[in-house]
Design a protein around this motif. Structure first.
Motif, PDB file in Angstrom:
ATOM      1  N   GLN A 143       0.816  -1.218   0.000  1.00  0.00           N
ATOM      2  CA  GLN A 143       0.000   0.000   0.000  1.00  0.00           C
ATOM      3  C   GLN A 143       0.850   1.268   0.000  1.00  0.00           C
ATOM      4  O   GLN A 143       0.386   2.330   0.415  1.00  0.00           O
ATOM      5  N   ASP A 144       2.094   1.145  -0.415  1.00  0.00           N
ATOM      6  CA  ASP A 144       3.011   2.275  -0.589  1.00  0.00           C
ATOM      7  C   ASP A 144       3.215   3.093   0.684  1.00  0.00           C
ATOM      8  O   ASP A 144       3.158   4.319   0.658  1.00  0.00           O
ATOM      9  N   PRO A 145       3.499   2.438   1.821  1.00  0.00           N
ATOM     10  CA  PRO A 145       3.741   3.214   3.038  1.00  0.00           C
ATOM     11  C   PRO A 145       5.186   3.696   3.125  1.00  0.00           C
ATOM     12  O   PRO A 145       6.105   3.074   2.588  1.00  0.00           O
ATOM     13  N   ASP A 146       5.399   4.789   3.826  1.00  0.00           N
ATOM     14  CA  ASP A 146       6.740   5.216   4.219  1.00  0.00           C
ATOM     15  C   ASP A 146       7.008   4.823   5.667  1.00  0.00           C
ATOM     16  O   ASP A 146       8.127   4.448   6.022  1.00  0.00           O
ATOM     17  N   VAL A 147       5.966   4.959   6.499  1.00  0.00           N
ATOM     18  CA  VAL A 147       6.078   4.674   7.932  1.00  0.00           C
ATOM     19  C   VAL A 147       4.960   3.717   8.328  1.00  0.00           C
ATOM     20  O   VAL A 147       3.803   3.907   7.920  1.00  0.00           O
ATOM     21  N   ILE A 148       5.305   2.687   9.099  1.00  0.00           N
ATOM     22  CA  ILE A 148       4.321   1.712   9.560  1.00  0.00           C
ATOM     23  C   ILE A 148       4.381   1.656  11.083  1.00  0.00           C
ATOM     24  O   ILE A 148       5.448   1.444  11.661  1.00  0.00           O
ATOM     25  N   LEU A 149       3.232   1.850  11.724  1.00  0.00           N
ATOM     26  CA  LEU A 149       3.125   1.668  13.164  1.00  0.00           C
ATOM     27  C   LEU A 149       2.381   0.369  13.432  1.00  0.00           C
ATOM     28  O   LEU A 149       1.248   0.193  12.974  1.00  0.00           O
ATOM     29  N   ILE A 150       3.028  -0.554  14.145  1.00  0.00           N
ATOM     30  CA  ILE A 150       2.401  -1.810  14.563  1.00  0.00           C
ATOM     31  C   ILE A 150       2.156  -1.695  16.062  1.00  0.00           C
ATOM     32  O   ILE A 150       3.102  -1.498  16.834  1.00  0.00           O
ATOM     33  N   GLY A 151       0.906  -1.806  16.477  1.00  0.00           N
ATOM     34  CA  GLY A 151       0.579  -1.604  17.882  1.00  0.00           C
ATOM     35  C   GLY A 151       1.440  -2.412  18.825  1.00  0.00           C
ATOM     36  O   GLY A 151       1.899  -1.914  19.852  1.00  0.00           O
TER      37      GLY A 151
END
Length: 356
Positions: free
Chosen positions: A195-203
């Motif tokens: 989904q073309d992310p730059d930053v991913i936050l995983i809870g």
């Protein structure tokens, strides 16, 4: 009794948590201390009615089937609340965590400048760790908001449930809730990579599959932020590696040495002026010595490396506690208590001698 009235009372008392169980009055956690309210003890009918006021039909079905359900709701002008409703002794009980409508800035949290510097990285894995209630979610939200206000990035979060709700700033932010928007962390993370992310936050890094895909994401050009229930930076390495089968652990150590950028371990301490709490942070950053220690399975050397690398922005929890003491932000007795936890035993006169 109405749940809304209970939540209003918690906000008015500046409580972080509400605990409900039969035969006990509702309890609030205020500045880390559990305190009884003046309300009547709850009976099974009352607590069931309170829970029914916030449960939707799908959540009721999950609770009936699994005896446990997690969800979050937002109440206008009051805030956002995360609920865990579960069964104990055959009746409902609940733990409710309160989140502010406003996301704190890193500066308002009085965190070391190196935390903001970590948000400027373009790739790698950053972990915020600590015990339950140590402020991990608040720090992670502040880090994401720093990126959101400063940079034009595509940020995607995977949370169970969504805690802080972000507004688009310079960044575009998508928040996906486990169970509602995707079935699980691991499967959601696999799709996020497309989904073309730059930053991913995983809870939270909860299982092998999630950790595996998180490392892959950090290796392939994304900045990954997440949390882990570990009480020291050195413990993070062992915890992540030990999840994998023995035959993979050597390779995982190599991946970690290349992808891990920083570990922030938090403790929240009562402030000396009895107004709120103060964070003490252990900070591990990646340098050649830490990388070598991770690869060679000598994580017991990491605390020593951290303590001698303060110029880089690193600090041990012991150093952080001493600094809060010297700054007068935390009472000496509280510092002694936490030093005893770290060292096994610490002389009562230690902090008073430090201040002399």
């Amino acid at each position: 009794m109405e749940m809304n009235d209970l939540l209003h009372a918690a906000v008015d008392s500046n409580a972080s948590d509400i605990l409900l169980a039969i035969d006990a009055a509702p309890m609030f956690r205020i500045d880390g201390e559990l305190k009884k309210t003046a309300l009547e003890p709850l009976d099974p009918t009352t607590i069931s009615d309170l829970c029914d006021q916030v449960l939707n039909q799908q959540q009721k079905e999950i609770l009936d089937r699994q005896k446990d359900v997690d969800f979050a709701i937002t109440i206008p002008r009051l805030g956002r609340f995360r609920f865990n409703i579960h069964v104990q002794r055959g009746t409902y009980a609940a733990a409710i965590r309160r989140f502010s409508n406003e996301i704190c800035s890193l500066s308002s949290l009085d965190l070391p400048p190196v935390v903001e510097e970590l948000t400027r990285l373009k790739t790698g894995l950053i972990l915020v760790t600590g015990q339950t209630g140590s402020g991990k979610s608040t720090t992670l939200a502040a880090m994401v908001e720093a990126i959101n206000q400063r940079d034009a990035k595509h940020i995607i979060t995977l949370e169970d449930p969504i805690e802080y709700q972000f507004q688009h700033g310079r960044s575009l932010i998508e928040q996906r809730e486990i169970g509602e928007d995707c079935p699980g962390f691991a499967s959601g993370l696999k799709h996020v990579l497309r989904q073309d992310p730059d930053v991913i936050l995983i809870g939270e890094l909860r299982d092998l599959d999630t950790i595996r895909v998180a490392l892959q994401a950090a290796e392939t050009g994304h900045l990954v932020l997440s949390s882990l229930h570990v009480s020291s930076a050195a413990g993070v390495v062992d915890r992540l590696v030990e999840v994998f089968p023995p035959e993979e652990q050597s390779q995982v150590r190599s991946h970690l040495a290349e992808t891990l950028r920083g570990v922030i371990t938090q403790k929240l301490l009562p402030a000396a002026d009895s107004k709120g709490r103060v964070a003490a942070l252990e900070i591990m950053l990646m340098n050649r010595a830490v990388q070598t220690s991770i690869r060679e399975s000598t994580s017991h050397l990491i605390p020593g490396i951290i303590s001698t690398s303060r110029r880089m922005g690193m600090q041990t929890m012991e150093q952080a506690l001493k600094e809060q003491l010297l700054n007068g932000k935390v009472d000496p007795d509280i510092i002694d208590e936490h030093l005893q936890e770290l060292k096994g035993e610490a002389p009562k006169e230690y902090s008073q001698g430090l201040l002399a």
